[in-house]
Design a protein around this motif. Structure first.
Motif, PDB file in Angstrom:
ATOM      1  N   SER A   1       0.822  -1.210   0.000  1.00 47.84           N
ATOM      2  CA  SER A   1       0.000   0.000   0.000  1.00 47.84           C
ATOM      3  C   SER A   1       0.857   1.261   0.000  1.00 47.84           C
ATOM      4  O   SER A   1       0.462   2.280  -0.561  1.00 47.84           O
ATOM      5  CB  SER A   1      -0.978   0.000   1.171  1.00 47.84           C
TER       6      SER A   1
ATOM      7  N   GLU B   1       0.502   3.917  -3.069  1.00 43.72           N
ATOM      8  CA  GLU B   1       0.180   5.308  -2.789  1.00 43.72           C
ATOM      9  C   GLU B   1       1.226   6.247  -3.386  1.00 43.72           C
ATOM     10  O   GLU B   1       0.886   7.310  -3.918  1.00 43.72           O
ATOM     11  CB  GLU B   1       0.066   5.540  -1.291  1.00 43.72           C
TER      12      GLU B   1
ATOM     13  N   ARG C   1       0.177   9.098  -6.093  1.00 47.00           N
ATOM     14  CA  ARG C   1       0.306  10.508  -5.722  1.00 47.00           C
ATOM     15  C   ARG C   1       1.196  11.294  -6.674  1.00 47.00           C
ATOM     16  O   ARG C   1       1.256  12.522  -6.587  1.00 47.00           O
ATOM     17  CB  ARG C   1       0.856  10.620  -4.295  1.00 47.00           C
TER      18      ARG C   1
ATOM     19  N   VAL D   1      -5.657   2.188   1.440  1.00 48.38           N
ATOM     20  CA  VAL D   1      -5.573   3.410   0.616  1.00 48.38           C
ATOM     21  C   VAL D   1      -6.887   3.563  -0.149  1.00 48.38           C
ATOM     22  O   VAL D   1      -6.918   3.535  -1.390  1.00 48.38           O
ATOM     23  CB  VAL D   1      -4.358   3.382  -0.345  1.00 48.38           C
TER      24      VAL D   1
ATOM     25  N   VAL E   1      -7.446   5.813  -3.276  1.00 48.60           N
ATOM     26  CA  VAL E   1      -6.717   5.550  -4.519  1.00 48.60           C
ATOM     27  C   VAL E   1      -7.515   4.598  -5.402  1.00 48.60           C
ATOM     28  O   VAL E   1      -7.932   3.522  -4.950  1.00 48.60           O
ATOM     29  CB  VAL E   1      -5.326   4.952  -4.230  1.00 48.60           C
TER      30      VAL E   1
END
Length: 238
Positions: free
Chosen positions: A35, A39, A43, A70, A73
Motif C-alpha cells: 500500500s 500510494e 500521488r 488506501v 486511490v
C-alpha cells in the motif's frame, strides 16, 4: 490526451525475507508494504492511472488491502505471471489497446518491495521517459570489486551502478519490446533489460535514493519500518 500509467508489481514471493507467502503484504508502520508503494505511484502528479499486478490466486487479498489501506486511490488489478517478466508482459497486454491508440504514452513500473520511493521519483522517471525515451534511477556501486582467476580483488573498470525502480519508458517501444520477446527464452531482471535487448531506445539514468531500499531480507524489513516511521513522524510535526 496522453497519459502515464503507473504499475506496481506485487506478484512475487518472500522466501529470502522469511515471509510465509507474498512479502508485498508484510506490515510496515501500520500498513502493508504494497500500500505504501501503490500510494507513492498514485500521488505522482504525472501518473493518471495506477495498476497493481497481483499474484495468481490473490486478487481478493489485493483488492481488500487496497480498499482498507488506501481507499482514496483508484487502482486497476491485473493478474501477474510466473516471473517478473511474465507479470510485465501481462500488464502490457492489458494496456495494449490504449498504447496502440496513443492514449497511454508512458508506462512506469515500480516494485512493491520498494515502499520508500517518493512521488517525486515517479515524476522524474515519467518526465525523463516522456522527453528522452526511458529512465531508471541509479546509485553508485562503490563497494563492488572484481576478482580474477587467481582470486585477486581489484576495482572494476568503468562506472558501476545499482539500478532501482521506478523505471519508466515510452509506451509504444516498451510494448514492442515485450511483444518481440514473447515465446522466447528471454527473462529479464528488470524492465530496462528487455527494452535494451529489443529496441534502440536510449535508457537514461537519474539519481536514485539511498532510502529507496528493496526489502529482500529480514533486516531490510526492520530498516524500512524505521525509515517509514521517521517519515510519518516528520510529517506529523509540520
Amino acid at each position: 490526451m496522453q497519459a502515464a500509467v503507473g504499475v506496481v508489481l506485487a506478484a512475487g514471493m518472500g522466501t529470502r525475507v522469511g515471509a510465509d507467502g507474498n512479502k508485498a503484504y508484510l506490515p510496515l508502520a501500520g500498513r502493508s508494504m504494497v500500500s505504501w508503494s501503490v500510494e507513492a505511484v498514485a500521488r505522482a502528479t504525472t501518473v493518471t492511472r495506477t495498476i497493481l499486478v497481483y499474484r495468481r490466486g490473490e486478487r481478493a487479498l489485493a483488492a481488500a488491502t487496497i480498499a482498507a489501506e488506501v481507499p482514496h486511490v483508484e487502482v486497476e488489478l491485473v493478474e501477474g505471471g510466473d516471473t517478473r517478466h511474465g507479470s510485465e508482459e501481462n500488464v502490457l497486454h492489458h494496456l495494449a489497446p490504449d498504447i496502440q491508440t496513443g492514449a497511454v504514452d508512458v508506462v512506469l513500473v515500480h516494485d512493491a518491495a520498494r515502499p520508500l520511493a517518493t512521488p517525486a521519483m515517479m515524476d522524474t522517471a515519467v518526465t525523463t521517459a516522456r522527453d528522452l525515451g526511458g529512465a531508471i534511477p541509479v546509485l553508485p556501486a562503490s563497494d563492488v570489486v572484481a576478482v580474477d582467476a587467481q582470486g585477486r580483488p581489484s576495482v572494476p573498470d568503468g562506472t558501476l551502478v545499482r539500478v532501482q525502480t521506478p523505471q519508466a519508458f515510452r509506451a509504444r517501444p516498451l510494448l514492442a519490446a515485450y511483444l518481440a520477446a514473447t515465446g522466447g527464452s528471454f527473462d529479464g531482471t528488470d524492465t530496462a533489460s528487455c527494452v535494451q535487448n529489443y529496441t534502440d531506445v536510449e535508457v537514461h539514468v537519474f539519481p536514485g535514493a539511498s532510502t529507496n531500499l528493496k526489502v529482500t531480507f529480514a533486516a531490510d524489513v526492520r530498516l524500512a519500518e524505521r525509515l517509514l516511521r521517521d517519515r510519518i513522524s516528520r510529517a506529523d510535526s509540520r
